[in-house]
Design a protein around this motif. Sequence first.
Motif, PDB file in Angstrom:
ATOM      1  N   TYR A   4      -3.663   3.245  -0.197  1.00 53.87           N
ATOM      2  CA  TYR A   4      -2.808   2.068  -0.331  1.00 53.87           C
ATOM      3  C   TYR A   4      -3.334   1.153  -1.423  1.00 53.87           C
ATOM      4  O   TYR A   4      -4.517   1.182  -1.775  1.00 53.87           O
TER       5      TYR A   4
ATOM      6  N   LEU B  23       0.650   1.461   9.588  1.00 52.12           N
ATOM      7  CA  LEU B  23       0.086   2.121   8.404  1.00 52.12           C
ATOM      8  C   LEU B  23      -0.358   3.535   8.754  1.00 52.12           C
ATOM      9  O   LEU B  23      -1.167   3.747   9.652  1.00 52.12           O
TER      10      LEU B  23
ATOM     11  N   ARG C 121       2.265   2.092  -0.972  1.00 55.43           N
ATOM     12  CA  ARG C 121       1.671   3.369  -0.571  1.00 55.43           C
ATOM     13  C   ARG C 121       1.628   4.287  -1.768  1.00 55.43           C
ATOM     14  O   ARG C 121       2.348   4.077  -2.735  1.00 55.43           O
TER      15      ARG C 121
END
Lengths: 122, 541
Positions: free
Chosen positions: A98, A93, A67
Motif C-alpha cells: 500500500y 485492508l 493499493r
Amino acid sequence: MAWRARVLSMILAMILLAGSVADAAAHASLVSSAPAAGAVVAGGEVSIELRFDSRLDPRFSQLKLVREDGAAAVLRIEAGGPSDALKATGTGLREGRYRLHWQVLGVDGHASRGDVAFQVGR
Amino acid sequence: MQAFLSIYGMADWILRGVSMVAQTVAVGGALYLPFMLAPLEGPASGRVGLWRFCRRVLVSSALVLCLGQALTAVALTAFLMGSTGADLATAMSADAVIFDLLSACAALALASVARRASGATAALVLLSVVLVGAHAGVTHAASRSQPAAALLAAETLHLFALAAWIGGVPYFIASLRMLEDRGQRAAVAARFSLVSLAAVALLVATGVFMSVPYVGTPEGLYQTTYGLLLGAKAVLLALLLCMGAVNLHAVRRQRRDGCAALRSLPVLAEAEVGVGVIAILCAVALASSPLAADTRAARPDASEISKRFELAWPRLASPAPPPLAADGLRGPSPASAAGGDVFEDETARSPFDIAWSEAHHHYAALFVVATGLVALVSRSGRLGRLGRRWPLLFLALAAYLFIVADEDAWPLGPTGFFESLANPRIAQHKLMIALVAALALVEWRAQAKKFRAAWPSFIFPLTIAGAAALLLTHYGHSGDKQEVLVEISHTPVALLGVIAAAARWLELRLPSPALGRVAGLVWPVAFIAAGAVLLLYRESA
Ligand SMILES: [Cu+2]
C-alpha cells in the motif's frame, strides 16, 4: 544621470535574480508516521497517524490509500486531534503493498505532499 | 488545471522571492525617508531631486510587493480549489491567503502614502509594522506546533533589522550620488552607518536566538539542509560585515581628510546590495525548509561527510554507458521514472549515472581552475593579450558540455538534436549551455574592449552571482541524506562564487586603484578555490 538608471536596473536585476531560483520547496514535512515507512502491519483495520513539523489547516489536508493494483480510497480524517497531526483509520485492508498519499497545507501557506509505503502481511 | 498544479510550487517560490526582496526595499525606504533624509539641514541643492527619486523607488517596490502578495494569494487559492476541491470562500479563508492579502493591502496603502509629498512618518512606520507582522505570520515562528511569542517577536525584529539595513542601501547609494553638499553627504553616511551597526547587532542577536530551538543540536548545523543554508547565510553576513567595515573606515577617514574616501562608498554599497539579495534568497529558502530540529530523516555522519572530501585523483575518464535496450532507452533513470510508479525507489542511481556525474563535475572544475589561473597570471602582464582571452576557456567548456551532457542525444546518442529538445530535462541543459556560451562570448568581447559601453562587462559578475544564488538555494529540501551530501560539497562552491562575483564587480567599478587591485586578485583566487572544491566532488562513497 546615467547612474539613476543603474540604481533602477540594479533593483530590476535583484527581482529577476529572485525569480530565477528554481525548484519547488515544501515546508510542512513528515516527522513520524504510523505505520512507519516500509513497515509490515497486520490486515483488517489499520490506524493511521501522521505527525508534521508544522501546524496544519485540516480543511485542506487529504489522505489517500492506494493499493498496488491502483485501487484508491480517500480516508476520512478524524476531527479534534492535535493541530500538527492527521489521524484516520483504514478498514478492510487485504494483504499486499500500500501507499499512503498525503497532502497538507501548513498555516504558513506551504503546501506539501508525500507518500508512505507500507505492507499488509500476516 | 493539472498544468497549473504542477507548476504551482515553482510559481509560489518565485513569488515569495520577489515579494521578500520588494518588502525589504519598501520597508527600508519607509524607514530611510523619515529618519535619514527628512532631518537634513542646510542648502537644498540636490535634495529635492533625491527625495523625489527615493520616493519613486519606495512606491515602485511597494507596488511590486502588492502585486507579488496578491498573486501569491491568488495562486494559493487556485491551488487549494484545484487540489482539494474546496470552494472559493473556503480556499480564501486559509490563514496564509488572509495574511498575503493583508500584506498586499498594506503595501498598496504604503505606496499611496509615500506618493504624497508631505512625509507622513507615523503612517509609513505603522504600515511597515503591518507588513512585517503579516510576513511573520507565515513563518516557522508562527507555524510551529507550539507557537511561542518570543520567537514571533524575534522573527519580526529580524525582518525589521534586515529592512533597515539592506533595504536602506539602495537609498543610501542614491543619497551619496545626488546630495551636492559635502556636509549633508557626510551626515547621511554617519547616520546610516550607525543604523546599520544597530541593525546588524539586532539581526545577529535575533538570528542566534531563533536558531537555538530551530537547529536543535550542533550536528543539525551540518547534517541537514536547514543547517547548511543557515551556515551559508552566516558566511554571507560575514561577507557583508567585511564590506561594512571598509565603509565605516571610509566614513571615519573622510571626516579627517575630505571627500576622496567617500567616493568608493557607493560602489561598495552596490556589492553589499548584491550579497544582501543572495542572503535574502537564502532566507526564503530557509523559510521553506523543514527545521533541522524536526528533521528525522537519515542524516550523514561525520565519516560519510569526510569521505566526500577525501583527496583522490579526479575522474577524468568518461565512463562507458551501459548498452542500450531495444527501444533505445536505458531503463528507468531517476528523471524518466519520476511521476511513475511510487513502489519503485526513484532516487536510486546506477553506478554509471554516478561516474558520469563525477566526470562532468571534474571537467567543469578544470575549466574553472584554468580560468582563475589565466586571469591571475595575466595580471602580471606576462601573458600579454593572450591573457585577456580567458573567456574562450568558458566557450570550450560550453562546447564540451554540449557534446557530453546528454549521452542519449545528438551527437553521442541516437536521438536527434531537435527531437531531444522535446525532453524538458535535455532542453533545460541545452539552455544552460547556451547561456554559458553567450556569457563567454560577451566577456571575450568585453575583455578585448570591443564594446563602447561599460555595461557588458557587468554581465559576467552578475551571471556568476545569479548562478551562485541558484546553487545555494535550488535543493529540493527533501531532507534526504544524499541531498545533504551534495549540498555540503556545493555550498562552499556557491559561496566562493558570491565572493568572486562581488570582487569582480568591485574591480570593475571602484574608483580607487589600490582597492580595485585587491579585488582583482581576490576573484581569480576564489575561482581557483571553487574549482579545487569541485575537483574533489564525488558521489560514490
Ligand atoms: Cu553538482
